[in-house]
Design a protein around this motif. Structure first.
Motif, mmCIF file in Angstrom:
data_model
loop_
_atom_site.group_PDB
_atom_site.id
_atom_site.type_symbol
_atom_site.label_atom_id
_atom_site.label_comp_id
_atom_site.label_asym_id
_atom_site.label_seq_id
_atom_site.Cartn_x
_atom_site.Cartn_y
_atom_site.Cartn_z
ATOM 1 N N ARG A 18 0.825 -1.213 0.000
ATOM 2 C CA ARG A 18 0.000 0.000 0.000
ATOM 3 C C ARG A 18 0.855 1.258 0.000
ATOM 4 N NH1 ARG A 18 -3.451 -1.833 4.332
ATOM 5 N NH2 ARG A 18 -2.737 -0.046 5.538
ATOM 6 N N LEU A 19 1.873 1.262 0.855
ATOM 7 C CA LEU A 19 2.680 2.473 0.975
ATOM 8 C C LEU A 19 3.639 2.631 -0.197
ATOM 9 C CD1 LEU A 19 3.156 2.424 4.801
ATOM 10 C CD2 LEU A 19 2.112 4.261 3.474
ATOM 11 N N HIS A 20 4.113 1.519 -0.735
ATOM 12 C CA HIS A 20 4.940 1.645 -1.927
ATOM 13 C C HIS A 20 4.133 2.269 -3.063
ATOM 14 C CE1 HIS A 20 6.910 0.402 -5.707
ATOM 15 N NE2 HIS A 20 8.005 0.696 -5.028
ATOM 16 N N ARG A 21 2.908 1.811 -3.241
ATOM 17 C CA ARG A 21 2.071 2.361 -4.318
ATOM 18 C C ARG A 21 1.741 3.833 -4.061
ATOM 19 N NH1 ARG A 21 -0.124 0.642 -8.714
ATOM 20 N NH2 ARG A 21 -2.101 1.435 -9.517
ATOM 21 N N GLN A 22 1.587 4.200 -2.794
ATOM 22 C CA GLN A 22 1.287 5.594 -2.459
ATOM 23 C C GLN A 22 2.469 6.516 -2.773
ATOM 24 O OE1 GLN A 22 -0.015 6.231 1.612
ATOM 25 N NE2 GLN A 22 0.671 8.358 1.574
ATOM 26 N N PHE A 23 3.673 6.080 -2.413
ATOM 27 C CA PHE A 23 4.836 6.948 -2.564
ATOM 28 C C PHE A 23 5.554 6.772 -3.905
ATOM 29 C CE2 PHE A 23 4.192 7.252 1.950
ATOM 30 C CZ PHE A 23 4.637 8.519 2.270
ATOM 31 N N PHE A 24 5.457 5.581 -4.487
ATOM 32 C CA PHE A 24 6.168 5.296 -5.738
ATOM 33 C C PHE A 24 5.224 4.584 -6.708
ATOM 34 C CE2 PHE A 24 9.309 5.285 -2.300
ATOM 35 C CZ PHE A 24 10.211 6.240 -2.761
ATOM 36 N N PRO A 25 4.261 5.286 -7.261
ATOM 37 C CA PRO A 25 3.290 4.645 -8.152
ATOM 38 C C PRO A 25 3.946 4.191 -9.457
ATOM 39 C CG PRO A 25 3.046 7.027 -8.208
ATOM 40 C CD PRO A 25 4.030 6.734 -7.119
ATOM 41 N N GLY A 26 3.273 3.287 -10.136
ATOM 42 C CA GLY A 26 3.780 2.840 -11.429
ATOM 43 C C GLY A 26 3.644 1.359 -11.681
ATOM 44 N N ALA A 27 3.626 0.537 -10.632
ATOM 45 C CA ALA A 27 3.520 -0.905 -10.825
ATOM 46 C C ALA A 27 2.137 -1.262 -11.373
ATOM 47 C CB ALA A 27 3.764 -1.641 -9.511
ATOM 48 N N ASP A 28 2.132 -2.122 -12.367
ATOM 49 C CA ASP A 28 0.864 -2.605 -12.921
ATOM 50 C C ASP A 28 0.245 -3.683 -12.044
ATOM 51 O OD1 ASP A 28 0.550 -1.317 -15.739
ATOM 52 O OD2 ASP A 28 2.649 -1.927 -15.654
ATOM 53 N N ARG A 29 1.094 -4.449 -11.365
ATOM 54 C CA ARG A 29 0.608 -5.498 -10.466
ATOM 55 C C ARG A 29 1.615 -5.722 -9.356
ATOM 56 N NH1 ARG A 29 -0.684 -10.025 -15.084
ATOM 57 N NH2 ARG A 29 -2.284 -8.859 -16.214
ATOM 58 N N TYR A 30 1.083 -6.124 -8.205
ATOM 59 C CA TYR A 30 1.889 -6.625 -7.103
ATOM 60 C C TYR A 30 1.490 -8.083 -6.877
ATOM 61 C CZ TYR A 30 2.982 -1.761 -5.859
ATOM 62 O OH TYR A 30 3.416 -0.451 -5.881
ATOM 63 N N TYR A 31 2.471 -8.926 -6.613
ATOM 64 C CA TYR A 31 2.212 -10.338 -6.347
ATOM 65 C C TYR A 31 2.495 -10.618 -4.876
ATOM 66 C CZ TYR A 31 1.802 -11.119 -11.343
ATOM 67 O OH TYR A 31 1.373 -11.060 -12.654
ATOM 68 N N THR A 32 1.627 -11.382 -4.252
ATOM 69 C CA THR A 32 1.814 -11.672 -2.834
ATOM 70 C C THR A 32 2.868 -12.745 -2.633
ATOM 71 O OG1 THR A 32 0.224 -13.510 -2.657
ATOM 72 C CG2 THR A 32 -0.659 -11.264 -2.470
ATOM 73 N N PRO A 33 3.549 -12.729 -1.492
ATOM 74 C CA PRO A 33 4.297 -13.925 -1.097
ATOM 75 C C PRO A 33 3.329 -15.108 -1.068
ATOM 76 C CG PRO A 33 4.865 -12.068 0.310
ATOM 77 C CD PRO A 33 3.689 -11.631 -0.513
ATOM 78 N N PHE A 34 3.838 -16.312 -1.319
ATOM 79 C CA PHE A 34 2.937 -17.442 -1.527
ATOM 80 C C PHE A 34 2.087 -17.781 -0.309
ATOM 81 C CE2 PHE A 34 7.041 -19.615 -0.466
ATOM 82 C CZ PHE A 34 6.654 -20.283 0.684
ATOM 83 N N LEU A 35 0.853 -18.162 -0.615
ATOM 84 C CA LEU A 35 -0.054 -18.753 0.352
ATOM 85 C C LEU A 35 0.031 -20.261 0.154
ATOM 86 C CD1 LEU A 35 -1.512 -16.019 -0.944
ATOM 87 C CD2 LEU A 35 -3.307 -16.650 0.660
ATOM 88 N N THR A 36 0.141 -21.009 1.225
ATOM 89 C CA THR A 36 0.302 -22.447 1.124
ATOM 90 C C THR A 36 -1.052 -23.141 1.153
ATOM 91 O OG1 THR A 36 2.445 -22.321 2.232
ATOM 92 C CG2 THR A 36 1.386 -24.480 2.116
ATOM 93 N N ALA A 37 -1.337 -23.887 0.076
ATOM 94 C CA ALA A 37 -2.546 -24.718 0.029
ATOM 95 C C ALA A 37 -2.162 -26.125 0.476
ATOM 96 C CB ALA A 37 -3.115 -24.743 -1.383
ATOM 97 N N ASN A 38 -2.861 -26.646 1.480
ATOM 98 C CA ASN A 38 -2.525 -27.977 1.971
ATOM 99 C C ASN A 38 -3.797 -28.776 2.271
ATOM 100 O OD1 ASN A 38 -3.455 -27.058 4.536
ATOM 101 N ND2 ASN A 38 -1.438 -26.140 4.898
ATOM 102 N N GLN A 39 -3.622 -29.924 2.898
ATOM 103 C CA GLN A 39 -4.744 -30.835 3.097
ATOM 104 C C GLN A 39 -5.795 -30.303 4.061
ATOM 105 O OE1 GLN A 39 -1.626 -31.400 3.911
ATOM 106 N NE2 GLN A 39 -1.450 -32.156 6.033
#
Length: 328
Positions: A18-39
């Motif tokens: 959020r703060l990176h986009r506020q102070f340094f706009p320009g990215a078309d997308r941000y990707y999250t660190p992975f969420l682990t899908a398990n049993q």
């Protein structure tokens, strides 16, 4: 050209984004660190908080999932879609032994026939879901033939995009990216292909775009942490990182962490980890940066980091950054 912010475990969470986009706009997308899908078919509370739409207001976000099981992957995609996200990214890139020892991340690239079966089962389960599935991958081996075979497998399935980090699992973040294998994948692919790996400056960017002028997208990881204005610089061709912008962003991020965690310890842990990269823009100021890393309170940290910014304008990053095994 599109510009993506890579997932960096432990650093690029929702407050950072959020703060990176506020102070340094320009990215078309941000990707999250992975969420682990398990049993268990449950995400951890901290994972759910990180992709909570309210925590990511105004951020064009793509959640990333780590798994080796088609049923678990289909469940994760449905769960993420229920939160309103249209795209889910599959992690085939993480080289960490804690991930690959369980057959996930880049370990899936060790058995391309098995990977093909995983994709086939996953897309059968997701048929009719309407979800866009992209993938972030490494290369199986450092040769063009293996890279082309991997891309032929990708081309059998309706991926929305292939993000390629052209290193093998065993490379981690050492050695130079294999641009020949990347070019083989890019030129053979029927899907849009994004380049990821060691773009830390305008010079680095110029080398890959000169080699592949039709490249539609690049992903930035460690380079964007060292220079948070890097996307703007690539877009404009002009220097955009200034000491004052960095001081304001650094202070806002530290105070946001303090508000979230209500204590200095967790705040300082996160900010000091960021300075491993951020400090690369201030060569010659090691003495001041050591004070940042030794700060024991938030007040000490802010005083020490302000002293770094007051020492002069940040320099451009020269070449690839020293390796940290973070980016997935």
């Amino acid at each position: 050209m599109k510009y993506y912010a890579a997932p960096m475990e432990g650093i690029t969470g929702c407050l950072f984004r959020r703060l990176h986009r506020q102070f340094f706009p320009g990215a078309d997308r941000y990707y999250t660190p992975f969420l682990t899908a398990n049993q268990t078919k449950h995400f951890k509370n901290k994972e759910l908080r990180d992709i909570d739409p309210a925590e990511n207001a105004g951020v064009p976000l793509v959640p990333q999932v780590l798994t080796k099981d088609p049923v678990q992957f289909a469940w994760a995609v449905d769960k993420i879609r229920d939160l309103g996200y249209e795209e889910v990214n599959l992690n085939l890139g993480c080289p960490s032994p804690t991930v690959t020892s369980h057959g996930r991340g880049s370990a899936l690239l060790k058995d391309l026939d098995g990977l093909d079966r995983f994709f086939d089962a996953s897309f059968r389960l997701l048929s009719g879901s309407g979800a866009r599935i992209s993938v972030k991958t490494r290369i199986p081996e450092r040769n063009e033939e293996a890279a082309e075979e991997l891309m032929r497998i990708f081309d059998r399935y309706p991926f929305s995009e292939i993000i390629v980090h052209p290193r093998e699992q065993k490379d981690f973040y050492q050695n130079v990216p294999d641009l020949s294998s990347f070019s083989a994948m890019f030129r053979a692919s029927e899907h849009p292909v994004c380049y990821n790996g060691d773009i830390c400056s305008r010079s680095d960017y110029g080398k890959i775009t000169a080699k592949e002028p039709g490249l539609p997208a690049v992903m930035l990881g460690r380079g964007l942490l060292a220079n948070p204005a890097l996307i703007e610089e690539l877009q404009t061709g002009e220097r955009k990182m200034t000491a004052e912008r960095c001081r304001e962003w650094n202070r806002a991020l530290a105070l946001a962490y303090r508000d979230r965690y209500r204590e200095d310890r967790n705040t300082l842990f996160r900010m000091k980890e960021l300075w491993y990269y951020f400090g690369k823009a201030y060569p010659g100021e090691e003495r001041l940066i050591r004070k940042v890393k030794r700060a024991g309170t938030l007040a000490e940290y802010l005083d020490a980091s302000d002293a770094v910014f007051a020492s002069g304008e940040p320099g451009e990053i020269a070449g690839a950054l020293t390796v940290m095994q973070k980016e997935a």
